[in-house]
Design a protein around this motif. Structure first.
Motif, PDB file in Angstrom:
ATOM      1  N   ALA A  27      57.501  15.501  42.912  1.00  0.00           N
ATOM      2  CA  ALA A  27      57.740  14.917  41.587  1.00  0.00           C
ATOM      3  C   ALA A  27      56.764  13.774  41.322  1.00  0.00           C
ATOM      4  O   ALA A  27      56.189  13.665  40.234  1.00  0.00           O
ATOM      5  N   LEU A  28      56.537  12.924  42.338  1.00  0.00           N
ATOM      6  CA  LEU A  28      55.631  11.794  42.138  1.00  0.00           C
ATOM      7  C   LEU A  28      54.180  12.276  41.980  1.00  0.00           C
ATOM      8  O   LEU A  28      53.403  11.713  41.209  1.00  0.00           O
ATOM      9  N   THR A  33      49.561  13.100  38.278  1.00  0.00           N
ATOM     10  CA  THR A  33      48.567  13.931  37.589  1.00  0.00           C
ATOM     11  C   THR A  33      48.758  13.869  36.067  1.00  0.00           C
ATOM     12  O   THR A  33      47.803  14.016  35.328  1.00  0.00           O
ATOM     13  N   GLN A  34      49.998  13.613  35.624  1.00  0.00           N
ATOM     14  CA  GLN A  34      50.225  13.463  34.184  1.00  0.00           C
ATOM     15  C   GLN A  34      49.720  12.114  33.678  1.00  0.00           C
ATOM     16  O   GLN A  34      49.181  12.008  32.580  1.00  0.00           O
ATOM     17  N   ALA A  35      49.904  11.074  34.505  1.00  0.00           N
ATOM     18  CA  ALA A  35      49.599   9.712  34.040  1.00  0.00           C
ATOM     19  C   ALA A  35      48.105   9.387  34.130  1.00  0.00           C
ATOM     20  O   ALA A  35      47.589   8.616  33.328  1.00  0.00           O
ATOM     21  N   LEU A  36      47.408   9.983  35.105  1.00  0.00           N
ATOM     22  CA  LEU A  36      46.020   9.568  35.335  1.00  0.00           C
ATOM     23  C   LEU A  36      45.089   9.756  34.144  1.00  0.00           C
ATOM     24  O   LEU A  36      44.296   8.859  33.850  1.00  0.00           O
ATOM     25  N   GLN A  38      45.445   9.425  31.039  1.00  0.00           N
ATOM     26  CA  GLN A  38      45.527   8.328  30.081  1.00  0.00           C
ATOM     27  C   GLN A  38      44.984   7.037  30.668  1.00  0.00           C
ATOM     28  O   GLN A  38      44.344   6.246  29.983  1.00  0.00           O
ATOM     29  N   ARG A  39      45.249   6.833  31.928  1.00  0.00           N
ATOM     30  CA  ARG A  39      44.826   5.560  32.535  1.00  0.00           C
ATOM     31  C   ARG A  39      43.313   5.473  32.682  1.00  0.00           C
ATOM     32  O   ARG A  39      42.728   4.422  32.514  1.00  0.00           O
ATOM     33  N   ASP A  40      42.649   6.591  33.033  1.00  0.00           N
ATOM     34  CA  ASP A  40      41.208   6.481  33.282  1.00  0.00           C
ATOM     35  C   ASP A  40      40.377   6.931  32.078  1.00  0.00           C
ATOM     36  O   ASP A  40      39.165   7.039  32.188  1.00  0.00           O
ATOM     37  N   HIS A  41      41.034   7.181  30.962  1.00  0.00           N
ATOM     38  CA  HIS A  41      40.399   7.576  29.710  1.00  0.00           C
ATOM     39  C   HIS A  41      39.173   8.468  29.933  1.00  0.00           C
ATOM     40  O   HIS A  41      38.091   8.203  29.447  1.00  0.00           O
ATOM     41  N   ARG A  42      39.354   9.543  30.684  1.00  0.00           N
ATOM     42  CA  ARG A  42      38.224  10.412  31.026  1.00  0.00           C
ATOM     43  C   ARG A  42      37.709  11.187  29.822  1.00  0.00           C
ATOM     44  O   ARG A  42      36.616  11.736  29.866  1.00  0.00           O
ATOM     45  N   ASP A 136      42.657   1.572  32.878  1.00  0.00           N
ATOM     46  CA  ASP A 136      43.925   0.859  33.012  1.00  0.00           C
ATOM     47  C   ASP A 136      44.212   0.641  34.499  1.00  0.00           C
ATOM     48  O   ASP A 136      44.744   1.503  35.178  1.00  0.00           O
ATOM     49  N   ASP A 137      43.827  -0.514  35.001  1.00  0.00           N
ATOM     50  CA  ASP A 137      44.010  -0.792  36.426  1.00  0.00           C
ATOM     51  C   ASP A 137      45.012  -1.930  36.627  1.00  0.00           C
ATOM     52  O   ASP A 137      44.822  -2.802  37.470  1.00  0.00           O
ATOM     53  N   ASN A 138      46.057  -1.897  35.815  1.00  0.00           N
ATOM     54  CA  ASN A 138      47.112  -2.923  35.877  1.00  0.00           C
ATOM     55  C   ASN A 138      46.518  -4.325  35.820  1.00  0.00           C
ATOM     56  O   ASN A 138      46.946  -5.223  36.554  1.00  0.00           O
ATOM     57  N   ASN A 139      45.507  -4.477  34.944  1.00  0.00           N
ATOM     58  CA  ASN A 139      44.874  -5.778  34.720  1.00  0.00           C
ATOM     59  C   ASN A 139      44.274  -6.411  35.966  1.00  0.00           C
ATOM     60  O   ASN A 139      44.345  -7.613  36.160  1.00  0.00           O
ATOM     61  N   TRP A 140      43.691  -5.558  36.801  1.00  0.00           N
ATOM     62  CA  TRP A 140      42.962  -6.106  37.939  1.00  0.00           C
ATOM     63  C   TRP A 140      41.495  -6.248  37.565  1.00  0.00           C
ATOM     64  O   TRP A 140      40.947  -5.343  36.965  1.00  0.00           O
TER      65      TRP A 140
END
Ligand code: HEC
Length: 146
Positions: A27-28, A33-36, A38-42, A136-140
């Motif tokens: 599940a994780l 794979t669903q979230a990535l 959006q986060r890396d705006h590929r 989107d790297d959690n503001n790092w």
């Protein structure tokens, strides 16, 4: 209670626990794979960004710099250099001037080599650093400075 803890119970805990964690893992994995994307705006990965990454690798910028915390700690973090040095309006111009000016001869300060890159190569590098800054790297890192 040892007398209540039968072989059967042990087997059930073993298989049940394994099944539970295998399902949780699946599940994780699915969620990641669903979230990535959006986060890396590929979807904004252009040819210029890809070329810039190649130049970044060929010249081993990571040998001195960090990018999102990964790399060497000799020189400033560069995942946020786009925001630090001009953003949309001025970053490309900053990077051109910066790359052309190296090595700066300031006593007591660490030096960056001259790479003799073409204008096109520096523009590609700027695109790569801009793209990286928007992951989107959690503001790092937690602040805008290197
Ligand atoms: C030998 C080590 C070294 C390598 C390799 C290196 N740099 Fe640097 N870089 C530095 C140092 C040291 C500084 C800080 C210099 C200063 O503040 O005077 C710096 C600063 C910078 C800055 C300005 C950062 C800021 O906050 O203003 C940029 C942009 C940069 N480097 C880009 C690159 C790129 C792109 C590459 C690869 C093509 C690269 N560097 C390779 C050592 C290096």
């Amino acid at each position: 209670m040892p007398e209540k803890f039968s072989k059967n119970a042990a087997r059930n805990i073993y298989y049940g626990g394994s099944l539970f964690f295998i399902l949780l893992f699946l599940a994780l994995t699915y969620q990641t794979t669903q979230a990535l994307p959006q986060r890396d705006h590929r979807d904004q990965l252009t040819e210029a960004v890809a070329r810039g990454k190649e130049i970044w690798e060929e010249n081993n910028c990571i040998g001195c710099h960090t990018l999102m915390g990964e790399g060497a700690y000799f020189a400033p973090e560069l995942a946020n250099v786009f925001d630090r040095r001009g953003g949309e309006q001025a970053f490309t111009a900053f990077l051109k001037a910066w790359m052309a000016a190296q090595p700066l001869d300031v006593p007591g300060r660490r030096k960056m080599p001259q790479f003799n890159l073409s204008e096109q190569q520096v523009e590609d590098l700027a695109e790569f650093l801009k793209w990286t800054s928007k992951i989107d790297d959690n503001n790092w890192p937690p602040n805008i400075e290197g």
